[in-house]
Scaffold this motif. Structure first.
Motif, short mmCIF file in Angstrom:
data_model
loop_
_atom_site.label_atom_id
_atom_site.label_comp_id
_atom_site.label_asym_id
_atom_site.label_seq_id
_atom_site.Cartn_x
_atom_site.Cartn_y
_atom_site.Cartn_z
N GLY A 14 0.86 -1.19 0.00
CA GLY A 14 0.00 0.00 0.00
C GLY A 14 0.89 1.24 0.00
N GLY A 15 0.28 2.40 0.16
CA GLY A 15 1.03 3.65 0.12
C GLY A 15 2.13 3.71 1.18
N ALA A 16 1.82 3.28 2.41
CA ALA A 16 2.81 3.35 3.50
C ALA A 16 4.02 2.47 3.17
CB ALA A 16 2.17 2.89 4.81
N SER A 208 -5.90 3.14 -7.16
CA SER A 208 -6.06 2.94 -5.74
C SER A 208 -6.52 1.52 -5.51
CB SER A 208 -7.16 3.87 -5.26
OG SER A 208 -6.97 4.17 -3.94
N ARG A 209 -6.25 0.99 -4.30
CA ARG A 209 -6.85 -0.32 -4.03
C ARG A 209 -8.37 -0.18 -4.07
NH1 ARG A 209 -7.23 0.30 1.83
NH2 ARG A 209 -5.72 1.92 2.30
N LEU A 210 -9.05 -1.27 -4.41
CA LEU A 210 -10.50 -1.22 -4.52
C LEU A 210 -11.05 -1.36 -3.10
CD1 LEU A 210 -10.96 -3.53 -7.65
CD2 LEU A 210 -10.78 -1.04 -7.58
N TRP A 213 -14.00 3.20 0.85
CA TRP A 213 -13.68 4.61 1.16
C TRP A 213 -12.77 5.25 0.11
CZ3 TRP A 213 -9.15 7.23 2.58
CH2 TRP A 213 -8.02 6.45 2.85
N LYS A 214 -12.22 4.44 -0.78
CA LYS A 214 -11.45 5.02 -1.88
C LYS A 214 -12.38 5.55 -2.98
CE LYS A 214 -7.14 4.39 -0.52
NZ LYS A 214 -6.23 5.53 -0.32
N GLY A 215 -13.66 5.17 -2.89
CA GLY A 215 -14.70 5.85 -3.67
C GLY A 215 -14.73 5.60 -5.16
N PHE A 267 -3.95 -4.82 -9.99
CA PHE A 267 -2.76 -4.16 -9.45
C PHE A 267 -1.69 -4.08 -10.53
CE2 PHE A 267 1.27 -3.59 -7.37
CZ PHE A 267 0.96 -2.66 -6.39
N ARG A 268 -1.12 -2.91 -10.74
CA ARG A 268 -0.09 -2.73 -11.78
C ARG A 268 1.16 -2.09 -11.19
NH1 ARG A 268 -2.21 -3.45 -17.42
NH2 ARG A 268 -0.48 -2.08 -17.98
N SER A 269 2.27 -2.37 -11.84
CA SER A 269 3.53 -1.77 -11.38
C SER A 269 3.97 -0.64 -12.32
CB SER A 269 4.63 -2.82 -11.33
OG SER A 269 4.18 -3.87 -10.53
N GLY A 292 -2.09 10.81 0.14
CA GLY A 292 -2.58 10.70 -1.24
C GLY A 292 -1.42 10.69 -2.22
N ARG A 293 -0.62 9.62 -2.17
CA ARG A 293 0.54 9.50 -3.07
C ARG A 293 0.13 9.67 -4.53
NH1 ARG A 293 5.18 7.04 -1.41
NH2 ARG A 293 5.51 6.05 -3.44
N VAL A 294 -1.04 9.10 -4.84
CA VAL A 294 -1.52 9.11 -6.22
C VAL A 294 -1.60 10.54 -6.78
CG1 VAL A 294 -3.65 8.73 -7.49
CG2 VAL A 294 -2.71 6.90 -6.08
N VAL A 296 0.28 13.19 -6.02
CA VAL A 296 1.61 13.69 -6.37
C VAL A 296 2.14 12.95 -7.60
CG1 VAL A 296 3.98 14.00 -5.56
CG2 VAL A 296 2.08 14.30 -3.97
N GLU A 297 1.87 11.65 -7.67
CA GLU A 297 2.35 10.88 -8.82
C GLU A 297 1.74 11.40 -10.13
OE1 GLU A 297 3.23 6.61 -6.64
OE2 GLU A 297 1.20 7.07 -7.24
N ALA A 298 0.44 11.71 -10.09
CA ALA A 298 -0.21 12.25 -11.29
C ALA A 298 0.44 13.58 -11.67
CB ALA A 298 -1.70 12.44 -11.03
#
Ligand code: UDP
Length: 381
Positions: A14-16, A208-210, A213-215, A267-269, A292-294, A296-298
């Protein structure tokens, strides 16, 4: 260079966990990552040449909302684990707990092994995310046994203090990223778009993982209200067994007749390449996101990003300048922004350009690692 025993409860990345790879890398010659579960995170650490050991093969239940953080049943599992961590910790200068269960084990072990404890807080300790008991345990262990609490955002820091955490323990340090990784050649982007059948579509990616709360369901609702050329990519897996939610998403897509406009990629790398192949990245958490790593990555990929207006996302995005924000759960507002981005590509390209410039400066992994190194050496040298 400090010898650090890093602890993380998860076998899955996960993100952590992805953040921990970047933090542990500079210390890898003299450190160890101890995990409480086997899995693909271990492989990722090995690929990064970071020493790793799975410390227990009986996974401790990782449900964040369990009514009691560690049920009495798990005592049989955790006592041998604590004994093991105490023995290992004696060979290191400090224990670095990267998750909540790692904090429980790491805090007790730090006491017996007489080693200082650092707690990297990647969570918002609020009632939406954790039960009262879990919050109480985390805050009290940190207050009494940690020397430093690194919060991954001001939102996480504030929630920790509001839950009774000692402010003077805390320092905010954001996640770090290597900007180079997020540059993709135009030809690779085109090839990926072709492979995935995205040519001529306006692609909104969700990474995001499914998990409810990830919506992801909010984005599907927004898709139903968006022009027909809009297509959604859902990238990520149900990491913590949320299979019911996955079924629910498929049902929702069927009912709305959106089967041809949504792709589940699992899940993708190759996140940087996939993000570069999107026209917009949507981050739709229904509760406050700790960091919210995603997002910054975007930004680093140069893809415009829209996120729910809550938690860490509000520290990352200045709306209209380097991204977009919408009210959590408001699919209508999300659809409006998607439609506006589709029609005003020049404007969103300018915003994405600003975001990239800002993100390269603010979240550069070498600066972030330096902040951590300075903090640790000021406390433990
Ligand atoms: N991610 C990934 N592959 C996927 C989906 C997500 O590598 O298929 C990564 C994503 O790029 C990000 C992380 O998982 O770095 C998720 O971190 P975030 O802070 O967004 O959420 P968390 O998992 O910590 O709740």
């Amino acid at each position: 260079m400090l010898k650090i025993l890093f602890l993380d409860q998860s076998g899955k990345p996960g993100g952590a966990e992805l953040c921990l790879i970047d933090i542990a890398k500079p210390y890898r010659d003299r450190s160890l990552v101890g995990l409480f579960a086997d899995g693909s995170f271990k492989t990722l650490l090995q690929e990064n040449k970071i020493p790793v050991e799975v410390l227990t093969n009986q996974s401790i239940s990782v449900k964040k909302d369990s009514s009691f953080f560690l049920g009495l049943n798990s005592l049989k599992q955790i006592i041998p684990l604590i004994i093991k961590v105490v023995k290992i910790a004696r060979g290191y200068d400090l224990i670095y707990a990267n998750t909540q269960k790692a904090l429980v084990i790491g805090a007790i072990a730090s006491f017996f092994a007489r080693r200082p404890l650092v707690y990297h807080l990647h969570d918002i300790l609020s009632k939406e995310h954790f039960s009262l008991t879990n919050r109480w345990i985390a805050v009290n262990l940190a207050n009494h046994l940690a020397s430093v609490v690194i919060a991954n955002s001001q939102a996480s820091q504030t929630a920790f203090i509001e839950a009774g955490g000692r402010k003077e323990l805390t320092t905010v340090i954001y996640n770090g990223f290597e900007p180079k990784i997020y540059q993709t050649d135009e030809s690779d982007i085109r090839q990926l778009q072709q492979e995935l059948g995205l040519v001529g579509k306006f692609v909104v990616g969700h990474f995001s993982r499914l998990s409810p709360w990830k919506g992801q369901h909010i984005l599907i609702d927004a898709l139903a209200q968006s022009p027909p050329q809009v297509t959604v990519l859902l990238v990520g897996d149900a990491l913590f067994g949320e299979q019911d939610y996955v079924q629910q998403l498929h049902r929702q897509i069927r009912v709305l007749g959106l089967e041809k406009r949504v792709k589940f990629l699992g899940f993708r790398s190759d996140i940087p390449q996939l993000m570069a192949a999107c026209d917009l990245v949507a981050h739709t958490s229904t509760f406050a996101e700790p960091f919210g790593r995603v997002i910054v990555e975007a930004m680093l990929c140069g893809t415009p990003v829209i996120a729910s207006k809550a938690g860490g996302a509000m520290e990352l995005i200045k709306p209209g300048i380097n991204g977009f924000l919408f009210q959590p759960g408001d699919s209508q507002e999300l659809a409006q922004v998607i439609t506006a981005c589709l029609h005003q590509r020049h404007n969103s390209a300018t915003i994405a350009h600003n975001a990239r410039k800002m993100a390269i400066q603010r979240f550069n992994v070498s600066n972030i690692n330096q902040q951590i190194a300075q903090l640790l050496s000021s406390k433990f040298r």
